[in-house]
Design a protein around this motif. Structure first.
Motif, short mmCIF file in Angstrom:
data_model
loop_
_atom_site.label_atom_id
_atom_site.label_comp_id
_atom_site.label_asym_id
_atom_site.label_seq_id
_atom_site.Cartn_x
_atom_site.Cartn_y
_atom_site.Cartn_z
N LEU A 1 -19.71 -52.19 -52.85
CA LEU A 1 -19.32 -51.23 -52.30
C LEU A 1 -18.68 -50.06 -52.94
CD1 LEU A 1 -18.33 -49.74 -49.59
CD2 LEU A 1 -16.23 -51.24 -49.83
N LYS A 2 -19.32 -48.65 -53.07
CA LYS A 2 -18.67 -47.71 -53.84
C LYS A 2 -18.10 -46.83 -52.57
CE LYS A 2 -22.54 -46.75 -56.38
NZ LYS A 2 -23.91 -47.43 -55.97
N VAL A 3 -16.82 -46.60 -53.03
CA VAL A 3 -16.20 -45.77 -51.92
C VAL A 3 -15.89 -44.33 -52.40
CG1 VAL A 3 -14.00 -45.08 -50.76
CG2 VAL A 3 -14.72 -47.53 -51.09
N ILE A 4 -16.59 -43.28 -51.72
CA ILE A 4 -16.42 -41.65 -52.16
C ILE A 4 -15.23 -41.23 -51.56
CG2 ILE A 4 -17.64 -39.71 -51.89
CD1 ILE A 4 -20.10 -41.33 -50.93
N LEU A 5 -14.52 -40.75 -52.40
CA LEU A 5 -13.03 -40.09 -52.37
C LEU A 5 -13.20 -38.64 -51.91
CD1 LEU A 5 -11.32 -41.50 -55.27
CD2 LEU A 5 -11.51 -42.82 -53.07
N GLU A 6 -14.20 -38.14 -52.25
CA GLU A 6 -14.50 -36.54 -51.88
C GLU A 6 -13.21 -35.89 -52.61
OE1 GLU A 6 -16.79 -34.83 -51.65
OE2 GLU A 6 -17.47 -35.08 -49.76
N THR A 7 -13.16 -36.06 -54.00
CA THR A 7 -11.93 -35.51 -54.70
C THR A 7 -11.75 -33.87 -54.42
OG1 THR A 7 -13.39 -35.46 -56.59
CG2 THR A 7 -12.06 -37.32 -56.42
N GLY A 8 -12.82 -33.18 -54.34
CA GLY A 8 -12.79 -31.79 -54.29
C GLY A 8 -12.14 -31.44 -52.80
N SER A 9 -12.17 -32.05 -52.04
CA SER A 9 -11.38 -31.79 -50.76
C SER A 9 -9.90 -32.51 -50.80
CB SER A 9 -12.14 -32.47 -49.51
OG SER A 9 -13.47 -32.08 -49.37
N LEU A 10 -9.87 -33.66 -51.51
CA LEU A 10 -8.42 -33.86 -51.44
C LEU A 10 -7.55 -32.98 -52.66
CD1 LEU A 10 -9.19 -37.89 -51.86
CD2 LEU A 10 -8.41 -36.49 -49.98
N ALA A 11 -8.36 -32.60 -53.56
CA ALA A 11 -7.79 -31.51 -54.49
C ALA A 11 -6.56 -32.04 -55.25
CB ALA A 11 -7.41 -30.36 -53.60
N ASP A 12 -5.32 -32.46 -54.45
CA ASP A 12 -4.09 -32.61 -55.04
C ASP A 12 -4.30 -33.99 -56.00
OD1 ASP A 12 -1.66 -33.46 -55.84
OD2 ASP A 12 -0.51 -33.02 -53.81
N PRO A 13 -4.06 -34.09 -57.39
CA PRO A 13 -4.11 -35.06 -58.22
C PRO A 13 -3.28 -36.37 -57.67
CG PRO A 13 -3.63 -33.29 -59.50
CD PRO A 13 -3.34 -32.74 -57.90
N GLU A 14 -2.06 -36.20 -57.09
CA GLU A 14 -1.39 -37.33 -56.66
C GLU A 14 -2.08 -37.80 -55.38
OE1 GLU A 14 0.10 -34.28 -57.30
OE2 GLU A 14 1.39 -35.06 -58.71
N LEU A 15 -2.68 -37.25 -54.67
CA LEU A 15 -3.57 -37.54 -53.26
C LEU A 15 -5.01 -38.37 -53.97
CD1 LEU A 15 -3.67 -37.77 -50.32
CD2 LEU A 15 -4.67 -35.55 -50.27
N ILE A 16 -5.43 -37.90 -54.90
CA ILE A 16 -6.74 -38.51 -55.68
C ILE A 16 -6.30 -39.82 -56.04
CG2 ILE A 16 -8.20 -38.49 -57.53
CD1 ILE A 16 -8.35 -35.29 -57.13
N TYR A 17 -5.23 -39.84 -56.66
CA TYR A 17 -4.62 -41.14 -57.19
C TYR A 17 -4.29 -42.20 -55.97
CZ TYR A 17 -1.83 -44.42 -59.74
OH TYR A 17 -1.10 -45.82 -60.25
N ARG A 18 -3.80 -41.61 -54.89
CA ARG A 18 -3.50 -42.54 -54.07
C ARG A 18 -4.66 -43.10 -53.22
NH1 ARG A 18 1.71 -41.99 -50.00
NH2 ARG A 18 1.35 -43.78 -49.16
N ALA A 19 -5.68 -42.26 -53.16
CA ALA A 19 -6.96 -42.51 -52.67
C ALA A 19 -7.44 -43.66 -53.38
CB ALA A 19 -7.91 -41.34 -52.16
#
Length: 285
Positions: A166-184
């Motif tokens: 299972l590879k989970v796609i975070l869509e980091t460009g949409s999350l944008a905020d580094p803290e939110l990317i870390y949390r996801a």
């Protein structure tokens, strides 16, 4: 939410870029990038015929002495076409190690019923998928409904069980905020992800070196707290050998050389293989 030092992240990217520039023409490094690639075709014009030709091309490259790509990545309805194309590869051929990845969970938006997401994953595996790339609920993450996002991923993990990676796609460009990317990243790993992946490649901003650094930091923290190694997949807009080497260098810098295998590092790309192959088949590298 964990505080991320963006200045430090930017320095890490700069350091990786300096190191990558010294290694981007090394044959062994380019071969490694090739072996870690999920060779991807996700076009609205894809068909069994085009996917068969796409898969055959990957197989033919191994016949010319190049390492097999890690997997062929397609829409779930085309998994069986890849499987048929891979059938009949002689035992002992490097190409027999090529896996099949299906993008699932209402890729790329993730906007459908949970039951549909789970069924799509199950059907893809039944048709031969070895790996599932599923999108996190980006809307839930942006609205702060982290429990919903995690519970959906946990249900997909349970549906897949041990039948596929299972590879989970975070869509980091949409999350944008580094803290939110870390949390996801942490949330996805806690839900059972084997890999965390930057993006679908279908958004204006896809993979970025800064997002990769943040994800690597989360992977490192998760391993320290849970004693489980999770892989990273960078995808979206990675077209040149130089870009691939930069991401490889970030992973090596942040997680260690032991991550530089297909079991822990992937590059999702459609054009990268076609850029790497001519260079690797020449004697000028």
């Amino acid at each position: 939410m964990k505080n991320i030092d963006t200045a430090l992240v930017n320095r890490k990217v700069e350091q990786a870029a300096e190191t990558a520039a010294l290694t981007e023409n090394k044959r062994e490094v380019l071969l490694e990038c090739m072996a870690c690639t999920d060779y991807t075709t996700l076009k609205e014009t894809d068909s069994p015929h085009s996917v068969t030709a796409f898969t055959n091309h990957a197989v033919e490259l191994t016949g010319q002495g190049l390492p097999p790509v890690a997997s062929i990545c397609v829409y779930p309805s085309l998994v069986d076409a890849v499987g048929v194309a891979l059938t009949g590869i002689p035992a002992g051929s490097p190409a027999e190690n090529i896996g099949i990845t299906a993008v699932c969970g209402a890729f790329p938006s993730g906007q459908t019923y949970m039951e549909v997401k789970m069924l799509e994953c199950a059907m893809a595996i039944e048709n031969g998928a070895d790996e599932i790339d599923a999108v996190i609920n980006v809307g839930a993450m942006l609205s702060g409904d982290y429990d919903l996002a995690e519970s959906e991923l946990a249900m997909i993990r349970e549906e897949i069980d041990g039948d596929a990676v299972l590879k989970v796609i975070l869509e980091t460009g949409s999350l944008a905020d580094p803290e939110l990317i870390y949390r996801a990243s942490m949330l996805a790993m806690e839900a059972g992800a084997d890999f965390i992946k930057t993006s679908t490649g279908k958004t204006p901003i896809s993979a970025t070196p800064a997002a990769a650094v943040v994800m690597c930091r989360a992977i490192r923290d998760f391993e320290r707290s849970c004693s489980r190694r999770v892989g990273i997949k960078v995808a979206g807009g990675i077209r040149t050998p130089q870009e691939a080497v930069l991401y490889r260098t970030i992973v090596a810098q942040e997680l260690g050389e032991e991550w530089l295998t297909p079991s822990l590092f992937r590059i999702g790309a459609s054009r990268l293989v076609d850029a790497l192959a001519p260079r690797l088949l020449s004697e000028t590298v």
